[in-house]
Design a protein around this motif. Structure first.
Motif, PDB file in Angstrom:
ATOM      1  N   THR A 117     -12.081 -16.704   5.625  1.00  0.00           N
ATOM      2  CA  THR A 117     -12.775 -15.531   5.064  1.00  0.00           C
ATOM      3  C   THR A 117     -12.464 -14.290   5.895  1.00  0.00           C
ATOM      4  O   THR A 117     -12.262 -13.196   5.352  1.00  0.00           O
ATOM      5  N   TYR A 118     -12.404 -14.473   7.208  1.00  0.00           N
ATOM      6  CA  TYR A 118     -12.026 -13.328   8.058  1.00  0.00           C
ATOM      7  C   TYR A 118     -10.626 -12.822   7.660  1.00  0.00           C
ATOM      8  O   TYR A 118     -10.433 -11.620   7.430  1.00  0.00           O
ATOM      9  N   ALA A 119      -9.665 -13.740   7.577  1.00  0.00           N
ATOM     10  CA  ALA A 119      -8.278 -13.330   7.302  1.00  0.00           C
ATOM     11  C   ALA A 119      -8.163 -12.636   5.938  1.00  0.00           C
ATOM     12  O   ALA A 119      -7.493 -11.604   5.807  1.00  0.00           O
ATOM     13  N   ILE A 120      -8.828 -13.200   4.937  1.00  0.00           N
ATOM     14  CA  ILE A 120      -8.736 -12.616   3.591  1.00  0.00           C
ATOM     15  C   ILE A 120      -9.422 -11.245   3.548  1.00  0.00           C
ATOM     16  O   ILE A 120      -8.880 -10.274   2.995  1.00  0.00           O
ATOM     17  N   THR A 121     -10.614 -11.148   4.156  1.00  0.00           N
ATOM     18  CA  THR A 121     -11.334  -9.867   4.113  1.00  0.00           C
ATOM     19  C   THR A 121     -10.588  -8.799   4.918  1.00  0.00           C
ATOM     20  O   THR A 121     -10.549  -7.633   4.529  1.00  0.00           O
ATOM     21  N   GLU A 122      -9.978  -9.212   6.025  1.00  0.00           N
ATOM     22  CA  GLU A 122      -9.221  -8.253   6.837  1.00  0.00           C
ATOM     23  C   GLU A 122      -8.024  -7.734   6.033  1.00  0.00           C
ATOM     24  O   GLU A 122      -7.688  -6.552   6.083  1.00  0.00           O
ATOM     25  N   THR A 123      -7.410  -8.637   5.290  1.00  0.00           N
ATOM     26  CA  THR A 123      -6.280  -8.254   4.426  1.00  0.00           C
ATOM     27  C   THR A 123      -6.733  -7.234   3.384  1.00  0.00           C
ATOM     28  O   THR A 123      -6.070  -6.210   3.158  1.00  0.00           O
ATOM     29  N   LEU A 124      -7.877  -7.516   2.748  1.00  0.00           N
ATOM     30  CA  LEU A 124      -8.385  -6.606   1.714  1.00  0.00           C
ATOM     31  C   LEU A 124      -8.692  -5.227   2.302  1.00  0.00           C
ATOM     32  O   LEU A 124      -8.395  -4.196   1.693  1.00  0.00           O
ATOM     33  N   LEU A 125      -9.255  -5.221   3.507  1.00  0.00           N
ATOM     34  CA  LEU A 125      -9.571  -3.936   4.151  1.00  0.00           C
ATOM     35  C   LEU A 125      -8.286  -3.178   4.493  1.00  0.00           C
ATOM     36  O   LEU A 125      -8.204  -1.969   4.312  1.00  0.00           O
ATOM     37  N   LEU A 126      -7.312  -3.935   4.974  1.00  0.00           N
ATOM     38  CA  LEU A 126      -6.039  -3.328   5.370  1.00  0.00           C
ATOM     39  C   LEU A 126      -5.329  -2.695   4.173  1.00  0.00           C
ATOM     40  O   LEU A 126      -4.760  -1.606   4.268  1.00  0.00           O
ATOM     41  N   LEU A 127      -5.392  -3.389   3.030  1.00  0.00           N
ATOM     42  CA  LEU A 127      -4.695  -2.897   1.837  1.00  0.00           C
ATOM     43  C   LEU A 127      -5.586  -2.024   0.952  1.00  0.00           C
ATOM     44  O   LEU A 127      -5.131  -1.514  -0.066  1.00  0.00           O
ATOM     45  N   ASP A 128      -6.856  -1.913   1.359  1.00  0.00           N
ATOM     46  CA  ASP A 128      -7.834  -1.148   0.593  1.00  0.00           C
ATOM     47  C   ASP A 128      -7.933  -1.665  -0.850  1.00  0.00           C
ATOM     48  O   ASP A 128      -7.805  -0.902  -1.810  1.00  0.00           O
ATOM     49  N   LYS A 129      -8.107  -2.981  -0.969  1.00  0.00           N
ATOM     50  CA  LYS A 129      -8.224  -3.613  -2.278  1.00  0.00           C
ATOM     51  C   LYS A 129      -9.545  -4.384  -2.346  1.00  0.00           C
ATOM     52  O   LYS A 129     -10.116  -4.739  -1.312  1.00  0.00           O
ATOM     53  N   LYS A 130     -10.010  -4.653  -3.536  1.00  0.00           N
ATOM     54  CA  LYS A 130     -11.250  -5.427  -3.688  1.00  0.00           C
ATOM     55  C   LYS A 130     -11.011  -6.646  -4.572  1.00  0.00           C
ATOM     56  O   LYS A 130     -11.849  -7.016  -5.389  1.00  0.00           O
ATOM     57  N   TRP A 131      -9.864  -7.297  -4.365  1.00  0.00           N
ATOM     58  CA  TRP A 131      -9.545  -8.482  -5.153  1.00  0.00           C
ATOM     59  C   TRP A 131     -10.505  -9.619  -4.806  1.00  0.00           C
ATOM     60  O   TRP A 131     -10.884  -9.778  -3.648  1.00  0.00           O
TER      61      TRP A 131
END
Lengths: 314, 62
Positions: A117-131
């Motif tokens: 969950t950390y890795a996925i949420t960090e990715t979403l924050l980095l890419l500014d996406k809400k997938w």
């Protein structure tokens, strides 16, 4: 001196990226498109996918987002698509209660749920996406209700995951949950400085905890975290030899690795010691790792480089 | 204790029936942690351990 050989972290991280990409199903027409557990989708040796392989999304997002020499993945559309597919597959394999599996079906692993969950949420924050925000919230809710107090690195990861879920959803319950997890973690810090791993200290896992808390501190600037991290660092500095090796025969979990990011963030001389060991190829590093854990340590090496080089946007 | 075919079938049988319910899945986890980690002083199970160490070569020479 500290910055002279920092390139080695980049070189080692980049050397492992094709291997990590090879773990994934990159065929958009496949039912398992986006699955990075090769033992599941390709070899078909196991009957469930290990969700921790999906943490590759963060490694790819760091490469996609940050421009630096020899990064052939920067801004590539295909990389962006693979990141999205990895996140979608992560959401697809989530258990009904929000947890994830790593070792066996229906495991509901705290470790796996926290770290992925950390890795996925960090990715979403980095890419500014809400997938896949629904899956993210469900994972956050599961983490709110569960703890693994004896294993500090997992508690730290759950805290960071919850903080990220808060940033993505603005739901205050996740912020409260993050604070609770940190408070429980700090209570488990020994007066000697180390974070508890079952019944004692473990240098490898303490380096992971330190790295996670560094990422949290980077976001929150919480002084309590910094004080705690400095205590742990002092403990570790007394244990680590000149080439980054250490005696793991008496540690609680016998890990041999060091995750360098926390040492980079805190500007510790340990980073310089690790570099010496890496240059001589004397210490455990991503190239020596098996497939199961190569993604996480490669990501840590890449972030160490980005942190030390102060790469734009990191 | 090594995994063998019989044990694997029994484990999967448990997991795909009782294991679907959180109580039974947590129960199994507790047993595994107790038997494989906590009650062991040596040879504790840690997934990310037992990698090659450069000193393993020296020990073999002795």
């Amino acid at each position: 001196m500290l910055k002279m050989s920092i390139e080695i972290y980049k070189e080692i991280a980049l050397s492992q990226v094709p291997r990590c990409l090879g773990l994934g199903d990159r065929n958009p027409d496949s039912k398992t498109y986006g699955c990075f557990d090769r033992y599941y989708w390709h070899y078909k040796l196991i009957d469930f996918p290990n969700a921790r392989f999906q943490e590759v999304a963060l490694l790819l997002a760091l490469l996609y987002k940050h421009e630096f020499p020899e990064n052939i993945y920067f801004g590539k559309k295909k990389v962006f698509e693979w990141i999205r597919a990895a996140i979608q597959f992560w959401a697809k394999i989530q258990n009904g209660d929000g947890s994830f599996n790593e070792a066996y079906p229906f495991e509901r692993g705290f470790c796996c749920t926290a770290f992925s969950t950390y890795a996925i949420t960090e990715t979403l924050l980095l890419l500014d996406k809400k997938w896949e925000l629904g899956a993210v919230k469900k994972a956050g809710e599961w983490l709110l209700k569960n703890n693994n107090l004896e294993v500090s690195n997992q508690m730290a990861s759950a805290a960071l995951a919850l903080y990220n879920v808060y940033l993505l959803t603005s739901d205050e319950k996740f912020l409260k949950g993050y604070k609770e997890k940190v408070s429980l973690l700090l209570k488990n810090q020994s007066p000697d400085g180390f974070y508890l791993e079952y019944d004692g200290y473990d240098i490898g896992y303490d380096s992971i905890t330190l790295g996670i808390l560094s990422r949290l501190h980077k976001k929150t600037k919480d002084k309590k975290l910094l004080d705690s991290m400095r205590q742990c660092l002092k403990f570790l500095e007394s244990k680590i030899k000149d080439n980054g090796s250490f005696d793991y025969s008496k540690t609680s979990r016998k890990t041999q690795f060091l995750y360098p990011f926390g040492f980079a963030y805190l500007k510790s001389p340990i980073l310089n010691k690790i570099e010496k060991g890496l240059i001589k190829n004397e210490i455990l590093n991503p190239k020596w790792f098996d497939d199961r854990y190569v993604i996480q340590i490669t990501t840590d090496y890449l972030e160490t480089y980005l942190e030390m080089k102060n790469v734009d946007g990191y | 204790m090594l995994m063998d075919t019989k044990k694997l079938i029994l484990l999967r049988l448990y997991l795909t029936t009782f294991g679907r319910f959180p109580f039974f899945s947590k129960f199994l986890k507790k047993i595994l942690i107790k038997t494989q980690i906590k009650n062991k002083k040596e040879d504790r199970y840690v997934a990310s351990s037992r990698y090659f160490d450069i000193h393993d070569l020296e020990e073999n020479d002795k």
